[in-house]
Design a protein around this motif. Sequence first.
Motif, PDB file in Angstrom:
ATOM      1  N   GLU A 151      -6.689  -0.736  43.097  1.00 42.98           N
ATOM      2  CA  GLU A 151      -6.447  -0.864  41.658  1.00 42.98           C
ATOM      3  C   GLU A 151      -7.314   0.091  40.850  1.00 42.98           C
ATOM      4  OE1 GLU A 151      -6.552  -4.085  37.975  1.00 42.98           O
ATOM      5  OE2 GLU A 151      -7.029  -4.753  40.011  1.00 42.98           O
ATOM      6  N   TYR A 152      -6.701   0.675  39.827  1.00 46.98           N
ATOM      7  CA  TYR A 152      -7.389   1.476  38.817  1.00 46.98           C
ATOM      8  C   TYR A 152      -7.174   0.794  37.478  1.00 46.98           C
ATOM      9  CZ  TYR A 152      -7.926   5.177  42.279  1.00 46.98           C
ATOM     10  OH  TYR A 152      -8.284   5.894  43.400  1.00 46.98           O
ATOM     11  N   ALA A 153      -8.283   0.462  36.813  1.00 49.17           N
ATOM     12  CA  ALA A 153      -8.192  -0.288  35.561  1.00 49.17           C
ATOM     13  C   ALA A 153      -7.358   0.447  34.523  1.00 49.17           C
ATOM     14  CB  ALA A 153      -9.595  -0.576  35.021  1.00 49.17           C
ATOM     15  N   GLU A 154      -7.473   1.774  34.499  1.00 50.98           N
ATOM     16  CA  GLU A 154      -6.726   2.534  33.491  1.00 50.98           C
ATOM     17  C   GLU A 154      -5.218   2.493  33.778  1.00 50.98           C
ATOM     18  OE1 GLU A 154      -8.535   5.674  36.359  1.00 50.98           O
ATOM     19  OE2 GLU A 154      -9.015   3.687  35.559  1.00 50.98           O
ATOM     20  N   ASP A 155      -4.843   2.425  35.048  1.00 56.80           N
ATOM     21  CA  ASP A 155      -3.422   2.292  35.391  1.00 56.80           C
ATOM     22  C   ASP A 155      -2.879   0.948  34.924  1.00 56.80           C
ATOM     23  OD1 ASP A 155      -3.746   4.723  36.615  1.00 56.80           O
ATOM     24  OD2 ASP A 155      -3.433   3.977  38.659  1.00 56.80           O
ATOM     25  N   THR A 156      -3.627  -0.112  35.230  1.00 53.24           N
ATOM     26  CA  THR A 156      -3.207  -1.450  34.831  1.00 53.24           C
ATOM     27  C   THR A 156      -3.069  -1.532  33.316  1.00 53.24           C
ATOM     28  OG1 THR A 156      -4.317  -2.407  36.760  1.00 53.24           O
ATOM     29  CG2 THR A 156      -3.796  -3.899  34.950  1.00 53.24           C
ATOM     30  N   ALA A 157      -4.043  -0.970  32.598  1.00 52.71           N
ATOM     31  CA  ALA A 157      -4.001  -1.013  31.139  1.00 52.71           C
ATOM     32  C   ALA A 157      -2.799  -0.252  30.592  1.00 52.71           C
ATOM     33  CB  ALA A 157      -5.296  -0.444  30.562  1.00 52.71           C
ATOM     34  N   HIS A 158      -2.519   0.929  31.136  1.00 58.34           N
ATOM     35  CA  HIS A 158      -1.383   1.714  30.660  1.00 58.34           C
ATOM     36  C   HIS A 158      -0.070   0.976  30.902  1.00 58.34           C
ATOM     37  CE1 HIS A 158       1.263   5.159  29.928  1.00 58.34           C
ATOM     38  NE2 HIS A 158       1.903   4.770  31.024  1.00 58.34           N
ATOM     39  N   PHE A 159       0.091   0.415  32.075  1.00 58.84           N
ATOM     40  CA  PHE A 159       1.329  -0.287  32.417  1.00 58.84           C
ATOM     41  C   PHE A 159       1.555  -1.449  31.457  1.00 58.84           C
ATOM     42  CE2 PHE A 159       3.976  -3.103  35.068  1.00 58.84           C
ATOM     43  CZ  PHE A 159       4.940  -2.208  35.520  1.00 58.84           C
ATOM     44  N   HIS A 160       0.525  -2.262  31.259  1.00 57.51           N
ATOM     45  CA  HIS A 160       0.663  -3.422  30.378  1.00 57.51           C
ATOM     46  C   HIS A 160       0.823  -3.014  28.918  1.00 57.51           C
ATOM     47  CE1 HIS A 160       0.154  -7.031  32.900  1.00 57.51           C
ATOM     48  NE2 HIS A 160      -0.454  -6.206  33.736  1.00 57.51           N
ATOM     49  N   ASP A 161       0.114  -1.984  28.485  1.00 55.99           N
ATOM     50  CA  ASP A 161       0.244  -1.546  27.098  1.00 55.99           C
ATOM     51  C   ASP A 161       1.661  -1.068  26.797  1.00 55.99           C
ATOM     52  OD1 ASP A 161      -2.389  -2.155  26.580  1.00 55.99           O
ATOM     53  OD2 ASP A 161      -3.101  -0.076  26.697  1.00 55.99           O
ATOM     54  N   THR A 162       2.278  -0.381  27.766  1.00 52.59           N
ATOM     55  CA  THR A 162       3.637   0.104  27.564  1.00 52.59           C
ATOM     56  C   THR A 162       4.618  -1.058  27.467  1.00 52.59           C
ATOM     57  OG1 THR A 162       3.076   2.100  28.821  1.00 52.59           O
ATOM     58  CG2 THR A 162       5.407   1.678  28.427  1.00 52.59           C
ATOM     59  N   LEU A 163       4.452  -2.058  28.322  1.00 51.28           N
ATOM     60  CA  LEU A 163       5.331  -3.228  28.263  1.00 51.28           C
ATOM     61  C   LEU A 163       5.088  -4.028  26.982  1.00 51.28           C
ATOM     62  CD1 LEU A 163       5.195  -4.435  31.971  1.00 51.28           C
ATOM     63  CD2 LEU A 163       7.000  -3.128  30.835  1.00 51.28           C
ATOM     64  N   ARG A 164       3.833  -4.111  26.558  1.00 51.67           N
ATOM     65  CA  ARG A 164       3.538  -4.809  25.299  1.00 51.67           C
ATOM     66  C   ARG A 164       4.256  -4.119  24.134  1.00 51.67           C
ATOM     67  NH1 ARG A 164      -1.462  -4.252  25.473  1.00 51.67           N
ATOM     68  NH2 ARG A 164      -2.109  -6.287  26.281  1.00 51.67           N
ATOM     69  N   GLY A 165       4.240  -2.796  24.133  1.00 55.72           N
ATOM     70  CA  GLY A 165       4.929  -2.059  23.080  1.00 55.72           C
ATOM     71  C   GLY A 165       6.428  -2.262  23.105  1.00 55.72           C
ATOM     72  N   ALA A 166       7.008  -2.414  24.300  1.00 56.29           N
ATOM     73  CA  ALA A 166       8.440  -2.656  24.400  1.00 56.29           C
ATOM     74  C   ALA A 166       8.816  -4.040  23.882  1.00 56.29           C
ATOM     75  CB  ALA A 166       8.894  -2.497  25.854  1.00 56.29           C
ATOM     76  N   CYS A 167       7.929  -5.004  24.095  1.00 56.17           N
ATOM     77  CA  CYS A 167       8.208  -6.384  23.680  1.00 56.17           C
ATOM     78  C   CYS A 167       8.045  -6.584  22.175  1.00 56.17           C
ATOM     79  CB  CYS A 167       7.279  -7.347  24.412  1.00 56.17           C
ATOM     80  SG  CYS A 167       7.564  -7.517  26.192  1.00 56.17           S
ATOM     81  N   ALA A 168       7.094  -5.884  21.575  1.00 55.54           N
ATOM     82  CA  ALA A 168       6.651  -6.198  20.213  1.00 55.54           C
ATOM     83  C   ALA A 168       7.770  -6.256  19.174  1.00 55.54           C
ATOM     84  CB  ALA A 168       5.570  -5.207  19.781  1.00 55.54           C
ATOM     85  N   PRO A 169       8.717  -5.312  19.150  1.00 59.71           N
ATOM     86  CA  PRO A 169       9.728  -5.361  18.090  1.00 59.71           C
ATOM     87  C   PRO A 169      10.719  -6.516  18.242  1.00 59.71           C
ATOM     88  CG  PRO A 169       9.546  -3.145  19.026  1.00 59.71           C
ATOM     89  CD  PRO A 169       8.837  -4.074  19.947  1.00 59.71           C
ATOM     90  N   HIS A 170      10.722  -7.182  19.385  1.00 57.70           N
ATOM     91  CA  HIS A 170      11.768  -8.166  19.676  1.00 57.70           C
ATOM     92  C   HIS A 170      11.289  -9.605  19.589  1.00 57.70           C
ATOM     93  CE1 HIS A 170      14.462  -4.942  20.991  1.00 57.70           C
ATOM     94  NE2 HIS A 170      13.364  -4.378  21.461  1.00 57.70           N
ATOM     95  N   GLY A 171      10.009  -9.815  19.675  1.00 56.80           N
ATOM     96  CA  GLY A 171       9.481 -11.166  19.569  1.00 56.80           C
ATOM     97  C   GLY A 171       7.970 -11.115  19.583  1.00 56.80           C
TER      98      GLY A 171
END
Length: 290
Positions: A151-171
């Motif tokens: 695991e690389y912390a920066e990879d985990t953060a990028h993956f989750h941040d991108t999914l968070r951005g996809a979710c935000a406009p919808h709920g």
Amino acid sequence: MKMQDERQQAAAWFRGLRDRIVAAFEALEDRGPGQAAPGRFELRETQRGGDGGTDGGGGLMSVMRGGRVFEKVGVNWSAVHGELSPAARQSMAARGVPGIEADPRFWASGISLVAHMQNPHAPAVHMNTRMFWTPGAWWFGGGADLNPCIEYAEDTAHFHDTLRGACAPHGGDYYDRFKAWADEYFFIPHRGRARGVGGIFYDDLNSGDWAADFAFTQAVGAAFLPAFLPLAERHMAQDWNPADKDAQLIHRGLYAEYNLVYDRGTKFGLATGHDPDAVLMSLPPMAKWV
């Protein structure tokens, strides 16, 4: 049948997403390390039914093996229909699907992706999005989760941040809800640990607004390449040693255990008679148990 146009729209979008991901992965292979020829997907049509009964439909099974970047990756699309088995009906009735025991017809379409990487520092990944219809209900499901053996912390953060951005406009609560669901769903009880570093997972999504739920599912699918490709590119040429490869193979064993014992999609695909090679394309090419 009701929702014919919506079902065709969903199936076409999932097919287009499959095409875009295949093209992006082959382009990454072209940029990959080494002198070997870049990997390419092998395409095979799959079929369900064909015996003259009500079961039918099929899909496209796309698998790349032995590439510069990907050791094995499958990107499958399907659109199938038929009648659910008594066991499947009972399971859906228990989940609250109305009318399923009286009328067992169903239709389902989606895309399913699993990538196992050559370099142990590059994370494995899973993504799927789907629509399911019965005469009494429809819903969407899917998500994406990251499965690094190192695991690389920066990879985990990028993956989750991108999914968070996809979710935000919808709920406003979608990311938190669906991240928690992923943490629960991708947990392996007999090992007492998670399969990877999570992502999002959702199922039975029916807000009453088909267009809104479809738009969210499209956003999840569209977020996959921005979430994952930078991680694969970052690590594809990174130096590794035999201990790194050993860690990767052991982690793949964990991945295989989960998919064979717990995964809903694996169980549904096999129980409804879909092509077993397409259903089991998620399994790694090599794995190890201690």
